[in-house]
Design a protein around this motif. Structure first.
Motif, PDB file in Angstrom:
ATOM      1  N   PHE A 107      -1.776  -3.725  -5.337  1.00 37.43           N
ATOM      2  CA  PHE A 107      -0.722  -2.812  -5.055  1.00 37.43           C
ATOM      3  C   PHE A 107      -1.364  -1.516  -5.673  1.00 37.43           C
ATOM      4  CE2 PHE A 107       2.276  -0.265  -7.217  1.00 37.43           C
ATOM      5  CZ  PHE A 107       3.440  -0.048  -6.259  1.00 37.43           C
TER       6      PHE A 107
ATOM      7  N   THR B  48       0.755  -1.275   0.066  1.00 36.60           N
ATOM      8  CA  THR B  48      -0.080  -0.085  -0.080  1.00 36.60           C
ATOM      9  C   THR B  48       0.980   1.275   0.032  1.00 36.60           C
ATOM     10  OG1 THR B  48      -0.091  -0.089   2.485  1.00 36.60           O
ATOM     11  CG2 THR B  48      -2.030  -1.232   0.983  1.00 36.60           C
TER      12      THR B  48
ATOM     13  N   GLU C  21       3.039  12.547 -14.639  1.00 43.26           N
ATOM     14  CA  GLU C  21       2.347  13.121 -13.288  1.00 43.26           C
ATOM     15  C   GLU C  21       3.000  13.856 -12.547  1.00 43.26           C
ATOM     16  OE1 GLU C  21       1.853   9.470 -10.855  1.00 43.26           O
ATOM     17  OE2 GLU C  21      -0.151  10.225 -10.322  1.00 43.26           O
TER      18      GLU C  21
ATOM     19  N   SER D 257       3.526   3.634  -7.691  1.00 43.62           N
ATOM     20  CA  SER D 257       3.880   4.032  -9.020  1.00 43.62           C
ATOM     21  C   SER D 257       3.930   2.779 -10.146  1.00 43.62           C
ATOM     22  CB  SER D 257       5.525   4.477  -8.804  1.00 43.62           C
ATOM     23  OG  SER D 257       6.109   3.334  -8.328  1.00 43.62           O
TER      24      SER D 257
ATOM     25  N   SER E 106       8.517  -7.936  -0.213  1.00 43.66           N
ATOM     26  CA  SER E 106       7.810  -8.278  -1.228  1.00 43.66           C
ATOM     27  C   SER E 106       8.199  -9.563  -2.023  1.00 43.66           C
ATOM     28  CB  SER E 106       7.527  -7.349  -2.426  1.00 43.66           C
ATOM     29  OG  SER E 106       8.761  -6.978  -2.853  1.00 43.66           O
TER      30      SER E 106
ATOM     31  N   TRP F 102       1.763   5.510   0.543  1.00 39.31           N
ATOM     32  CA  TRP F 102       1.669   6.388   1.617  1.00 39.31           C
ATOM     33  C   TRP F 102       0.902   7.857   1.493  1.00 39.31           C
ATOM     34  CZ3 TRP F 102       2.967  10.796  -1.183  1.00 39.31           C
ATOM     35  CH2 TRP F 102       3.658  10.551  -2.393  1.00 39.31           C
ATOM     36  N   ASN F 103       0.203   7.711   0.492  1.00 38.77           N
ATOM     37  CA  ASN F 103      -0.818   9.188   0.141  1.00 38.77           C
ATOM     38  C   ASN F 103      -1.887   8.936   1.009  1.00 38.77           C
ATOM     39  OD1 ASN F 103      -1.417   7.318  -1.740  1.00 38.77           O
ATOM     40  ND2 ASN F 103      -2.038   8.660  -3.449  1.00 38.77           N
TER      41      ASN F 103
ATOM     42  N   ALA G 106       3.418   1.500   3.167  1.00 39.75           N
ATOM     43  CA  ALA G 106       4.843   2.048   2.817  1.00 39.75           C
ATOM     44  C   ALA G 106       5.719   2.323   3.963  1.00 39.75           C
ATOM     45  CB  ALA G 106       4.350   3.695   2.295  1.00 39.75           C
TER      46      ALA G 106
ATOM     47  N   LEU H   8      -2.288   2.510 -10.300  1.00 43.27           N
ATOM     48  CA  LEU H   8      -0.781   2.894 -10.580  1.00 43.27           C
ATOM     49  C   LEU H   8      -1.209   4.482 -10.712  1.00 43.27           C
ATOM     50  CD1 LEU H   8       0.523   0.228 -12.684  1.00 43.27           C
ATOM     51  CD2 LEU H   8       0.736   0.459 -10.297  1.00 43.27           C
TER      52      LEU H   8
ATOM     53  N   LYS I 100       7.565  12.602   0.668  1.00 46.08           N
ATOM     54  CA  LYS I 100       8.725  12.351   0.232  1.00 46.08           C
ATOM     55  C   LYS I 100       9.624  13.329  -0.336  1.00 46.08           C
ATOM     56  CE  LYS I 100       9.625   8.301  -1.427  1.00 46.08           C
ATOM     57  NZ  LYS I 100       9.468   6.754  -2.018  1.00 46.08           N
TER      58      LYS I 100
ATOM     59  N   LYS J 135       1.758  -4.992   3.599  1.00 44.56           N
ATOM     60  CA  LYS J 135       3.106  -4.229   3.751  1.00 44.56           C
ATOM     61  C   LYS J 135       2.640  -2.941   3.236  1.00 44.56           C
ATOM     62  CE  LYS J 135       6.166  -2.804   1.043  1.00 44.56           C
ATOM     63  NZ  LYS J 135       6.291  -1.721   2.082  1.00 44.56           N
TER      64      LYS J 135
ATOM     65  N   PRO K  36      10.903  -2.856   1.453  1.00 44.41           N
ATOM     66  CA  PRO K  36       9.922  -3.203   0.403  1.00 44.41           C
ATOM     67  C   PRO K  36      10.435  -4.259  -0.625  1.00 44.41           C
ATOM     68  CG  PRO K  36      10.164  -0.840   0.271  1.00 44.41           C
ATOM     69  CD  PRO K  36      11.194  -1.273   1.326  1.00 44.41           C
TER      70      PRO K  36
HETATM   71  P1  NAD Z   1       6.445   3.390  -5.066  1.00 42.38           P
HETATM   72  O1  NAD Z   1       5.634   3.035  -5.915  1.00 42.38           O
HETATM   73  O2  NAD Z   1       7.935   3.477  -4.836  1.00 42.38           O
HETATM   74  O3  NAD Z   1       5.703   3.326  -3.245  1.00 42.38           O
HETATM   75  C1  NAD Z   1       4.333   2.604  -3.202  1.00 42.38           C
HETATM   76  C2  NAD Z   1       4.731   1.360  -2.333  1.00 42.38           C
HETATM   77  O4  NAD Z   1       5.474   0.564  -3.173  1.00 42.38           O
HETATM   78  C3  NAD Z   1       5.053   1.386  -0.976  1.00 42.38           C
HETATM   79  O5  NAD Z   1       4.375   0.469  -0.012  1.00 42.38           O
HETATM   80  C4  NAD Z   1       6.793   1.131  -1.119  1.00 42.38           C
HETATM   81  O6  NAD Z   1       7.284   0.554  -0.014  1.00 42.38           O
HETATM   82  C5  NAD Z   1       6.535   0.084  -2.257  1.00 42.38           C
HETATM   83  N1  NAD Z   1       7.611  -0.490  -2.889  1.00 42.38           N
HETATM   84  C6  NAD Z   1       8.552   0.383  -3.561  1.00 42.38           C
HETATM   85  N2  NAD Z   1       9.515  -0.216  -4.023  1.00 42.38           N
HETATM   86  C7  NAD Z   1       9.301  -1.442  -3.880  1.00 42.38           C
HETATM   87  C8  NAD Z   1       9.771  -2.775  -4.462  1.00 42.38           C
HETATM   88  N3  NAD Z   1      10.903  -2.885  -5.310  1.00 42.38           N
HETATM   89  N4  NAD Z   1       9.154  -3.988  -4.454  1.00 42.38           N
HETATM   90  C9  NAD Z   1       8.059  -3.683  -3.466  1.00 42.38           C
HETATM   91  N5  NAD Z   1       7.161  -2.754  -3.123  1.00 42.38           N
HETATM   92  C10 NAD Z   1       7.921  -1.679  -3.321  1.00 42.38           C
HETATM   93  O7  NAD Z   1       5.822   5.004  -4.894  1.00 42.38           O
HETATM   94  P2  NAD Z   1       6.922   6.122  -4.651  1.00 42.38           P
HETATM   95  O8  NAD Z   1       8.242   6.214  -5.266  1.00 42.38           O
HETATM   96  O9  NAD Z   1       6.872   6.471  -3.027  1.00 42.38           O
HETATM   97  O10 NAD Z   1       6.048   7.655  -4.921  1.00 42.38           O
HETATM   98  C11 NAD Z   1       6.519   7.960  -6.528  1.00 42.38           C
HETATM   99  C12 NAD Z   1       5.191   8.020  -7.256  1.00 42.38           C
HETATM  100  O11 NAD Z   1       4.456   7.107  -7.181  1.00 42.38           O
HETATM  101  C13 NAD Z   1       4.518   9.313  -7.091  1.00 42.38           C
HETATM  102  O12 NAD Z   1       5.076  10.373  -7.465  1.00 42.38           O
HETATM  103  C14 NAD Z   1       3.275   8.909  -7.812  1.00 42.38           C
HETATM  104  O13 NAD Z   1       3.324   9.098  -9.065  1.00 42.38           O
HETATM  105  C15 NAD Z   1       3.076   7.516  -7.516  1.00 42.38           C
HETATM  106  N6  NAD Z   1       2.255   6.965  -6.536  1.00 42.38           N
HETATM  107  C16 NAD Z   1       1.029   6.702  -6.821  1.00 42.38           C
HETATM  108  C17 NAD Z   1       0.201   6.487  -5.795  1.00 42.38           C
HETATM  109  C18 NAD Z   1      -1.392   6.049  -6.276  1.00 42.38           C
HETATM  110  O14 NAD Z   1      -2.242   6.712  -5.472  1.00 42.38           O
HETATM  111  N7  NAD Z   1      -1.610   5.586  -7.368  1.00 42.38           N
HETATM  112  C19 NAD Z   1       0.453   6.476  -4.704  1.00 42.38           C
HETATM  113  C20 NAD Z   1       1.863   6.665  -4.228  1.00 42.38           C
HETATM  114  C21 NAD Z   1       2.548   6.782  -5.145  1.00 42.38           C
END
Ligand code: NAD
Length: 504
Positions: A250, A173, A405, A253, A236, A175-176, A201, A275, A352, A199, A232
């Motif tokens: 999930f 999940t 985005e 991003s 995962s 962090w937003n 954020a 995403l 972040k 799991k 993460p």
């Molecule tokens: P992210 O995708 O890295 O983080 C989201 C989740 O994925 C967190 O729980 C994180 O711990 C987990 N994660 C990160 N790397 C992972 C990996 N290798 N394996 C498994 N899990 C993993 O997102 P971010 O870098 O924190 O944010 C960057 C961009 O993601 C934002 O600018 C936005 O565009 C997008 N985002 C979208 C949403 C949404 O609501 N769709 C939410 C958060 C971020």
């Protein structure tokens, strides 16, 4: 904008989140242990949680290991047998008490969300209500997983389609919305009869752990809902590799979504992905300007812009372009930047630093290419994670902000001429989550609702989410749906049964 000239005054805000956390009625909410197999695990290795407004450490949490994940999977497997056999109404009753505990403790949960995520407290309170709504919705929806009876194509046969729980599930999940995204996924999984391992954020573990405390209190049995915090990739990997995990959900991003989809391929898991977005917000010249401005402010600046539904490209018809920019700019410059726990705050910090830096890079790129900046102030910032609410006018399609985005409080306003042109530009994206159209012309509204390639559309409204709607995107914005009856189906398998030889 010359970023290096911005001065920070975050020191004045240090201690604010800690004082709020200390004053919580339920102090045990700020515990940093993980819930595995009905026990709270205190890890020796710890990770710190920071207030994004100040960078101050506000708590520390267990760093779970891959071994902890294996223990959680085994516990979920043991729990599954009994959970799937419970009558849906019994599972629903447990989900409803979980929801009411969340509402009873909404103030404590909201303080946690704001302290680690940064959003204004009023928005955090709204998130708790929104999240509890999913638990209530799925409590009832689980009782309506009817299946089908098919008029037979074979003589003397009865054809049934049943919906059965898919098995063990996992959720990663973001962090937003650190509470609501867990409730949206776990509500559906548990209602379907499936245990879920979450799991959260790394930035927002406290909210997730508090939600887990309430799950336990609500009577969710041991092993049915578990939360593990930590690295993460480390956590995962075993979830992806284990054949017993049948579905993965999930939100985050597109980049990480792709990785997880690839990782789930070996064991052919059912994957749902929410995403990124890059929402077009199209305003035609027949609208009431005031309503369009109000809609654009809501669609762009909610959650300080850190929302996948955020209006990322605001297309305004040329004849009202200047008037719109002026009125929208006047509203944007009124938005108050500050700590989410300060009552007057409209826009909090980016959770972040990387997101704040991306916003600033998009502003710099747009300015270099000729955009005009309208912003309240650009000199003294509360801290490095803050981005001043900003309007960029005269944005063109070649600028970064028009192509990717933003996820922050920066609004790009682009002029357009005809309906044909704006539909083509709005659809020219690999993202397809949400779009908005403002027009008073019903025929045009119907045409656009058909032609825009997005999973969700708001026509003359910026507000359309909630438990009853199928939330999800087209193209690279994701797979599957959350909320609604479609959200329940993500955690169920169809079983077709043919009873033959029934003729007397
Ligand atoms: P992210 O995708 O890295 O983080 C989201 C989740 O994925 C967190 O729980 C994180 O711990 C987990 N994660 C990160 N790397 C992972 C990996 N290798 N394996 C498994 N899990 C993993 O997102 P971010 O870098 O924190 O944010 C960057 C961009 O993601 C934002 O600018 C936005 O565009 C997008 N985002 C979208 C949403 C949404 O609501 N769709 C939410 C958060 C971020």
């Amino acid at each position: 904008m010359a970023l290096q000239t911005v001065r920070h005054k975050s020191s004045q805000l240090v201690g604010l989140a800690k004082r709020h956390l200390e004053s919580l009625r339920r102090r045990d909410f700020v515990a940093g242990d993980a819930l595995i197999d009905g026990r709270w695990i205190v890890g020796e290795e710890r990770d710190v949680v920071v207030d994004p407004a100040t960078g101050e450490e506000i708590a520390d949490v267990a760093r779970c290991s891959a071994e902890n994940v294996n223990v959680a999977i085994a516990a979920a497997e043991r729990a599954f047998a009994a959970w799937r056999e419970l009558l849906p109404a019994r599972r629903g009753a447990i989900l409803r008490s979980w929801a009411s505990l969340m509402l009873d403790h909404s103030e404590e949960l909201a303080v946690l969300v704001t302290s680690e995520q940064g959003k204004p407290l009023a928005e955090a309170r709204h998130e708790i209500t929104y999240g509890a709504g999913f638990l209530e919705w799925f409590a009832a929806e689980g009782e309506r997983a009817y299946g089908e009876t098919i008029p037979s194509h074979k003589p003397g046969s009865l054809l049934q389609v049943r919906m059965q729980p898919i098995g063990l599930t996992a959720a990663i999940t973001p962090w937003n919305f650190p509470v609501a995204m867990i409730a949206r996924k776990a509500g559906a999984a548990l209602a379907a009869g499936c245990p879920m391992i979450v799991k959260p954020a790394a930035e927002t573990p406290l909210s997730a752990l508090a939600v887990a405390r309430l799950a336990e209190e609500a009577g969710v049995p041991r092993g049915v809902f578990q939360v593990l915090v930590g690295n993460p990739a480390e956590l995962s990997t075993p979830l992806l590799r284990d054949t017993r995990i049948r579905a993965l959900s999930f939100t985050g991003s597109t980049q990480v979504g792709r990785l997880l989809l690839e990782g789930a391929a070996d064991t052919v898991k059912k994957v749902s992905l929410e995403l990124g977005g890059h929402a077009p917000f199209v305003i035609f010249d027949d609208v009431d300007l005031e309503k369009a401005v109000k809609g654009a402010v809501a669609a762009k600046f909610a959650t300080s812009g850190q929302d996948c539904l955020a209006a990322n490209r605001i297309y305004v018809q040329r004849s009202i372009y200047d008037a719109f920019v002026e009125a929208f700019g006047a509203s944007v410059t009124q938005l108050k930047l500050g700590h989410g726990l300060e009552p007057a705050t409209d826009i909090g910090p980016m959770t972040k630093l990387s997101v704040a830096n991306k916003c600033k890079a998009q502003i710099d790129d747009a300015v270099t290419k000729g955009a005009r900046v309208i912003s309240a102030s650009r000199d003294v910032s509360p801290g490095p994670n803050f981005v001043f609410p900003t309007l960029l006018a005269e944005v063109t399609d070649d600028m970064l902000i028009a192509r990717e985005e933003t996820f922050g409080p920066v609004a790009a306003v682009l002029p357009f001429g005809s309906e044909e042109e704006v539909v083509a530009r709005a659809n020219a994206s690999e993202m397809g989550l949400a779009g908005y159209v403002y027009t008073d012309d019903l025929r045009r509204a119907l045409r656009l609702s058909e032609r825009l390639e997005y999973g969700m559309l708001g026509i003359n409204t910026a507000s359309f989410t909630g438990p009853p709607i199928p939330f999800g995107g087209w193209k690279q914005s994701g797979l599957g749906r959350e909320g609604s009856r479609h959200g329940l189906a993500e955690y169920m398998e169809l079983k077709y049964v043919c009873f033959g030889d029934l003729a007397v």
